[in-house]
Design an enzyme around this catalytic site. Structure first.
Site, PDB file in Angstrom:
ATOM      1  N   ARG A 103      -7.271  -5.609  15.533  1.00 21.12           N
ATOM      2  CA  ARG A 103      -7.332  -4.437  16.185  1.00 21.12           C
ATOM      3  C   ARG A 103      -7.786  -3.281  14.843  1.00 21.12           C
ATOM      4  NH1 ARG A 103      -3.633  -0.756  20.059  1.00 21.12           N
ATOM      5  NH2 ARG A 103      -4.836  -2.301  21.571  1.00 21.12           N
ATOM      6  N   HIS A 131     -11.962  -3.489  24.482  1.00 22.04           N
ATOM      7  CA  HIS A 131     -10.789  -4.027  24.451  1.00 22.04           C
ATOM      8  C   HIS A 131     -10.624  -5.166  25.481  1.00 22.04           C
ATOM      9  CE1 HIS A 131      -6.449  -4.220  23.902  1.00 22.04           C
ATOM     10  NE2 HIS A 131      -6.312  -3.138  24.309  1.00 22.04           N
TER      11      HIS A 131
HETATM   12  N1   CP Z   1      -2.898  -1.061  26.409  1.00 22.65           N
HETATM   13  C1   CP Z   1      -2.884  -1.090  24.970  1.00 22.65           C
HETATM   14  O1   CP Z   1      -3.836  -1.556  24.348  1.00 22.65           O
HETATM   15  O2   CP Z   1      -1.615  -0.527  24.588  1.00 22.65           O
HETATM   16  P1   CP Z   1      -1.068  -0.725  23.167  1.00 22.65           P
HETATM   17  O3   CP Z   1      -2.142   0.368  22.406  1.00 22.65           O
HETATM   18  O4   CP Z   1       0.291  -0.346  23.058  1.00 22.65           O
HETATM   19  O5   CP Z   1      -1.522  -2.055  22.485  1.00 22.65           O
END
Ligand code: CP
Length: 305
Positions: A103, A131
């Site tokens: 990420r 994403h």
């Molecule tokens: N939905 C999602 O990406 O949540 P996080 O940021 O907690 O990983």
């Protein structure tokens, strides 16, 4: 379809999705090889905060018999803080593991990482770009409620910088009978690239700034968070709280509609909505574990064509 890296929703076709989702069904029915990934190591490199994505990926790997190495807050606690480039980090880390889950706050970071990596890179969110694994779990959740892809989806809120909106919208354009209602303030509308894609795919879509249009018409309401980390201070102040789904919203919705949200939520869905059977965002988050287990099995499957 062979998937070496998972960078974008655009890599998926209907056949791959169908194969992947049948693996998810087996996982949910506990019919999967428990130690299929024994000996494999996942490195999670998160340069932005995460609860769901990171922990569900790590849990997925552990449940499949593999192991995880990680750095808490890679932006601060990895050598990035000393000035190391992402390219160099990936060159080094990929020799310690079999898959990298990344990420990053820069749009396109996963694609760059993949170009330097000898092991698969999975995009766990790159800036305001994409994403893809969130979109996969969202789509799986939608198909668990609506068997035929002829429903209407209302995407609500920040459609400009909310990366799962981009990835999920793209996946949904593989099904031309899906209709879209894009609900956003003028400044946070979908990008021209997605508008072009929709014109090519033939999906019907409308754009509005009125939440009520989405609430009344849609089968799937996909709510988003107004993101402090992506907007300017003044835009954040302006748009925070502009679309809130509350008890009164429920009265306007179809009986069989569902409310989804990638989470975390702040104020955009009030807590009193949680008990309504149409609120499925926690089930959606749970599906994240199963979908990510399926993705790992798919990536490492030695006999997959
Ligand atoms: N939905 C999602 O990406 O949540 P996080 O940021 O907690 O990983």
């Amino acid at each position: 379809m062979k998937l070496r890296h998972i960078i974008s929703a655009k890599q998926f076709d209907k056949n791959t999705l169908s194969n992947l989702f049948s693996i998810v069904d087996k996982i949910k029915a506990k019919k999967y090889p428990k130690n299929a990934l024994r000996g494999k190591i996942m490195a999670t490199l998160f340069y932005e905060p995460s609860t769901r994505t990171r922990l569900s990926f790590e849990s997925a790997m552990l449940r499949l018999g593999g192991s995880v190495v990680a750095t808490d807050n890679a932006a601060e606690f990895s050598s990035a803080i000393k000035g190391e480039t992402l390219e160099d980090t990936i060159r080094v880390v990929n020799s310690f593991c079999d898959v990298v889950v990344l990420r990053h706050f820069v749009s396109g970071a996963s694609e760059i990482a993949a170009s330097y990596s000898k092991v698969p890179v999975i995009n766990a969110g790159d800036g305001s770009h994409e994403h893809p694994t969130q979109a996969l779990l969202d789509l799986y959740t939608i198909f668990s409620k609506f068997k035929n892809p002829d429903f209407t989806v209302a995407m609500v809120g920040d459609l400009a910088t909310y990366r799962s909106v981009h990835s999920l919208s793209y996946l949904l354009t593989l099904y031309p009978r899906v209709k879209f209602i894009f609900v956003s303030p003028d400044k946070l509308r979908i990008f021209p690239e997605l508008r072009e894609r929709l014109k090519k795919s033939g999906n019907e879509f409308t754009e509005t700034d009125k939440l009520v249009d989405g609430l009344r018409e849609a089968d799937v309401i996909y709510q988003t968070r107004i993101q402090k980390e992506r907007l300017t201070k003044s835009d954040y102040k302006k748009y925070f709280g502009v679309y809130v789904i509350d008890k009164n919203s429920l009265k306007l919705m179809k009986k069989n509609a569902v409310i989804m949200h990638a989470l975390p939520r702040i104020n955009e869905i009030t807590k009193d909505v949680d008990k309504d059977p149409r609120a499925i965002y926690f089930e959606e988050a749970q599906n994240g574990l199963y979908v990510r287990m399926a993705l790992l099995l798919y990536l490492f499957d030695p006999v997959r064509d």
